[in-house]
Design a protein around this motif. Structure first.
Motif, short mmCIF file in Angstrom:
data_model
loop_
_atom_site.label_atom_id
_atom_site.label_comp_id
_atom_site.label_asym_id
_atom_site.label_seq_id
_atom_site.Cartn_x
_atom_site.Cartn_y
_atom_site.Cartn_z
N GLU A 1 -39.67 25.28 33.73
CA GLU A 1 -40.49 24.43 34.56
C GLU A 1 -39.61 23.35 35.19
O GLU A 1 -38.94 22.60 34.49
N SER B 1 -42.63 26.77 37.94
CA SER B 1 -41.72 27.51 37.06
C SER B 1 -40.84 28.42 37.90
O SER B 1 -41.24 28.89 38.98
N VAL C 1 -40.89 26.57 29.88
CA VAL C 1 -42.31 26.63 30.21
C VAL C 1 -43.11 26.51 28.92
O VAL C 1 -42.89 27.29 27.98
#
Length: 283
Positions: free
Chosen positions: A212, A226, A279
């Protein structure tokens, strides 16, 4: 044998300023080898001048003489200096922050103030606004042609006194990698950060992972999404964003065959922050 002379300015090529610098150098030595680093530094952008020197200098042979003229303070009391790097390169420049990246990442072994009573284009003493021609090109050509030695440039100064711009260090905080957007890969619109590959390795991130990425300036968050950490652009599809290691071993942010900077109106400098993390897992 003379040394190479490499010139960088914010003058552009639409008038005769750069040509005049060439003429001065050739008048010192008709056989001197002159090369352009770039003349497209944005006007007065000392930070970019500093970065472009850092981007380029290590690929030139020892004893190359560089001239960098991005000089909004021309005619003021800022110093005109020549420095010798730890790799035996020379840089002729105003002491206004242009040496920030060289001093931080490469190292400067010696510095000298240009003695204009000896190292100034003859009959130019009444000119105060074109030191690039009258002082820097002239001194650099004399140094590159062995007309003067480094010691004959002028009196030495403490390397620690050389002016530096504010420069943030990339870091890891609670698993988040935080850095700055230092510069653009201008033609392609890629973002070059100050986050080194080693910092990524320290965090344990591997190629192929999804990360991210958040980008903000001093007032707004402009991007959060992302993307994949890839070895090359082949690790993403056309139009997709990706993270990659650039030619200076720093993290870059790009769009495959697109301009990330234009797509999201991203700038560079101390106010432009980038953060990268794995992420978050759902559920």
């Amino acid at each position: 044998m003379g040394k190479n002379l490499v010139i960088q300015t914010d003058f552009g090529l639409s008038d005769g300023a750069v040509s005049a610098m060439y003429g001065v150098a050739i008048s010192v030595n008709p056989t001197i080898r002159i090369f352009d680093l770039t003349h497209d530094i944005p006007q007065y952008n000392i930070w970019e001048a500093s970065y472009r020197l850092y981007q380029t200098i290590t690929y030139w042979p020892e004893d190359t003489v560089f001239v960098s003229v991005v000089d909004p303070g021309v005619g003021t009391d800022r110093l005109s200096i020549v420095v010798k790097t730890v790799d035996n390169q020379y840089i002729v420049t105003p002491d206004n922050g242009t040496l920030t990246h060289i001093k931080k990442h490469i190292g400067i072994s010696e510095a000298r103030i240009i003695d204009e009573s000896r190292n100034r284009l003859p009959r130019s003493g009444e000119s105060y606004t074109f030191h690039g021609r009258d002082v820097y090109a002239y001194t650099a050509a004399r140094l590159a042609s062995n007309v003067i030695s480094f010691e004959e440039v002028g009196p030495s100064i403490d390397v620690g006194e050389i002016v530096e711009l504010s420069k943030t260090i990339a870091s890891i905080e609670k698993g988040v990698i935080i850095g700055n957007i230092d510069i653009l890969d201008i033609r392609f619109g890629n973002l070059w950060t100050n986050i080194g590959r080693e910092l990524f390795e320290e965090s344990g991130i591997k190629y192929g992972e999804s990360l991210e990425v958040t980008i903000s300036n001093s007032t707004n968050q402009l991007y959060k999404n992302s993307m994949t950490f890839g070895r090359s652009f082949a690790d993403s599809h056309l139009g997709e964003p990706l993270l990659f290691v650039n030619s200076l071993d720093k993290l870059g942010v790009a769009i495959n065959q697109g301009s990330f900077a234009k797509a999201y109106d991203i700038g560079t400098g101390a106010n432009w922050k980038v953060s990268i993390r794995r992420v978050p897992k759902r559920g």
